[in-house]
Design a protein around this motif. Structure first.
Motif, PDB file in Angstrom:
ATOM      1  N   HIS A  81      39.506 -43.683  -3.741  1.00  0.00           N
ATOM      2  CA  HIS A  81      40.901 -43.665  -4.203  1.00  0.00           C
ATOM      3  C   HIS A  81      41.050 -42.838  -5.471  1.00  0.00           C
ATOM      4  CE1 HIS A  81      39.982 -46.504  -7.534  1.00  0.00           C
ATOM      5  NE2 HIS A  81      39.047 -46.926  -6.706  1.00  0.00           N
ATOM      6  N   ASP A  92      36.014 -43.999 -11.604  1.00  0.00           N
ATOM      7  CA  ASP A  92      36.299 -45.063 -10.636  1.00  0.00           C
ATOM      8  C   ASP A  92      37.252 -44.543  -9.568  1.00  0.00           C
ATOM      9  OD1 ASP A  92      37.192 -47.284  -9.234  1.00  0.00           O
ATOM     10  OD2 ASP A  92      37.505 -48.523 -11.005  1.00  0.00           O
ATOM     11  N   GLY A  93      36.762 -44.413  -8.354  1.00  0.00           N
ATOM     12  CA  GLY A  93      37.600 -43.935  -7.254  1.00  0.00           C
ATOM     13  C   GLY A  93      37.577 -42.423  -7.115  1.00  0.00           C
ATOM     14  N   GLU A 126      44.575 -48.493  -4.502  1.00  0.00           N
ATOM     15  CA  GLU A 126      43.407 -49.376  -4.442  1.00  0.00           C
ATOM     16  C   GLU A 126      43.447 -50.362  -5.602  1.00  0.00           C
ATOM     17  OE1 GLU A 126      39.272 -50.839  -5.011  1.00  0.00           O
ATOM     18  OE2 GLU A 126      40.546 -49.808  -6.433  1.00  0.00           O
ATOM     19  N   GLU A 127      43.929 -49.877  -6.773  1.00  0.00           N
ATOM     20  CA  GLU A 127      43.753 -50.603  -8.034  1.00  0.00           C
ATOM     21  C   GLU A 127      44.837 -51.620  -8.363  1.00  0.00           C
ATOM     22  OE1 GLU A 127      41.120 -50.786  -9.600  1.00  0.00           O
ATOM     23  OE2 GLU A 127      40.097 -48.870  -9.854  1.00  0.00           O
ATOM     24  N   HIS A 187      30.873 -45.073  -4.811  1.00  0.00           N
ATOM     25  CA  HIS A 187      31.592 -45.619  -5.954  1.00  0.00           C
ATOM     26  C   HIS A 187      30.628 -45.704  -7.128  1.00  0.00           C
ATOM     27  CE1 HIS A 187      34.551 -48.083  -8.110  1.00  0.00           C
ATOM     28  NE2 HIS A 187      35.406 -47.690  -7.198  1.00  0.00           N
ATOM     29  N   HIS A 355      36.492 -53.351  -2.845  1.00  0.00           N
ATOM     30  CA  HIS A 355      36.647 -51.918  -2.577  1.00  0.00           C
ATOM     31  C   HIS A 355      37.335 -51.738  -1.230  1.00  0.00           C
ATOM     32  CE1 HIS A 355      34.127 -50.755  -5.932  1.00  0.00           C
ATOM     33  NE2 HIS A 355      33.238 -51.644  -5.567  1.00  0.00           N
TER      34      HIS A 355
HETATM   35 ZN    ZN Z   1      37.443 -48.175  -7.507  1.00  0.00          ZN
END
Ligand code: ZN
Length: 409
Positions: A81, A92-93, A126-127, A187, A355
């Motif tokens: 993501h 992150d992502g 996603e977050e 990830h 995830h």
């Molecule tokens: Zn993530």
């Protein structure tokens, strides 16, 4: 052995981090806010530049596609993501989307036509700016009207954000796909195990399940001076006993499972009154559903024992659980063969964070792998993964996809 274009890949990672950049080196690209939309536009531009096909589904999930010849009906998917938490990190992502994209771009540049079409995906939200794991949930057909009701943004804002990229609730609910042969996600670890063990790659064998229980201990309010200690029914004594015994019990019997009591509230809440009631919120996580069942039975028994010891009553209520997601042996095997071929050290581990992979696992063989996070820092502008580890992760994605085409084409 085929390798990704390091310079191009690292420069893209840097370029992407400038979108929604915060002054302290992090990024804020909450789903479908202007910064996220700018990031999405950037990704679409890069896909066009690379000469890959572009698609966006009804859930706003974006894809770069490298077709087989003729284009296969089913595809192998990889990605992550591009959205972030507020003031989050740049890896992150983002790293997971870019390694999948770079792998496809490298294959295209090398004139390799895969035996089955490959797709690099950016999942929407996603977050949890809206509801979390939204795009992947839509992709597997598990999104429902009820999910919109628990959106973190109000109805008008939700409609505004959806229409900004041309999607609707209806298109989201119709975004289910049935053409995924397999899924793989890179990830950052967001923990310190790889760093501590000096290992390059963590092959995730399960994403933990989560169970949360609301607990109330009840005793009796009394004068904090006049009531003899041995006659008190202090609800906080029972709760305190439970918190420490649960810790010990889980460490002794359920490693690598974890538990946490993150809220504790005593009533009436005065210096001079023995606490009559204590509410606490217990959460525990494990990679195995059977172990979670055992943990729950044990922890509930412990609750009753702690209550009985201090002459209290106890009540509890569970919230809907998150079921652990077991990863596919065949996808893990492909990751491991590719890691061995690249000379990368690896070990299997649990993912304690949620995830998109846990959703995709419902419709296709799925697995994910971690690269090290320096000091385990994540959801923080200080989040950092060394260039060498980013490059390892990208080369591993390239060769994992090639391995997967052998298994699933
Ligand atoms: Zn993530």
């Amino acid at each position: 052995m085929l390798r990704i274009n390091e310079e191009r890949f690292l420069s893209d990672l840097k370029e992407l981090a400038e979108i929604g950049a915060t002054p302290d080196g992090g990024v804020s690209r909450q789903a479908l806010t202007p910064a996220d939309i700018e990031g999405r536009r950037w990704f679409q531009g890069k896909i066009a530049e690379a000469g890959l096909d572009y698609n966006m589904d009804g859930a706003g999930n974006q894809s770069a596609i490298l077709h087989s010849d003729p284009p296969s009906e089913k595809r192998i998917l990889a990605g992550s993501h591009l959205d972030s938490v507020p003031n989050g990190g740049r890896y992150d992502g983002s790293l997971g989307v870019l390694v999948a994209f770079e792998a496809l771009r490298t294959l295209k540049d090398s004139g390799i036509t895969p035996p089955v079409s490959l797709e690099a995906v950016n999942f929407t939200d996603e977050e949890s700016a809206i509801m979390g794991l939204m795009g992947s949930k839509a992709l597997v057909g598990q999104l429902t009207e009820a999910d919109f009701e628990r959106s973190r943004v109000d109805v008008d804002e939700l409609t505004r954000r959806f229409s900004a990229i041309g999607i609707t609730r209806e298109s989201m609910l119709a975004a289910r796909r049935d053409d995924a042969l397999a899924w793989v996600e890179l990830h950052i670890e967001q923990g310190t195990r790889l760093e501590t063990d000096g290992i390059d790659i963590g092959v995730v064998n399960a994403i933990v399940g989560i169970r949360s229980i609301h607990v109330t201990f009840r005793g009796e309010a009394a004068h904090a001076g006049a009531k003899p200690m041995e006659l008190r029914r202090d609800a906080l004594w029972g709760a305190s006993q439970f918190v420490l015994l649960a810790r010990q019990h889980v460490m002794d019997n359920y490693t690598p499972g974890v538990c946490n009591v993150g809220i504790i509230k005593a009533k009436p809440g005065a210096f001079n009154i023995v606490p009559a009631e204590v509410y606490c919120a217990l959460e525990f996580r494990h990679g195995s559903e059977a172990e979670m069942d055992r943990m729950q039975t044990d922890l509930l028994r412990l609750l009753r024992e702690c209550a009985a010891e201090f002459n209290l009553s106890v009540e509890y209520q569970a919230t809907p659980p998150v079921i652990p997601a077991t990863m596919s042996e065949s996808v893990m095997g492909a990751i491991e063969r590719a890691a061995d071929a690249l000379g990368l050290s690896r070990e299997r581990m649990l993912s304690f964070a949620g995830h998109d992979t846990q959703n995709v696992a419902a419709i296709a063989p799925a697995a994910m792998y971690f690269v090290p996070s320096v000091d385990g820092i994540s959801h923080n502008p200080k989040e950092f993964t060394r260039d060498a580890d980013c490059v390892n992760g990208a080369n591993l994605m390239l060769h994992t996809l090639l391995e997967l085409t052998k298994v699933f084409a």
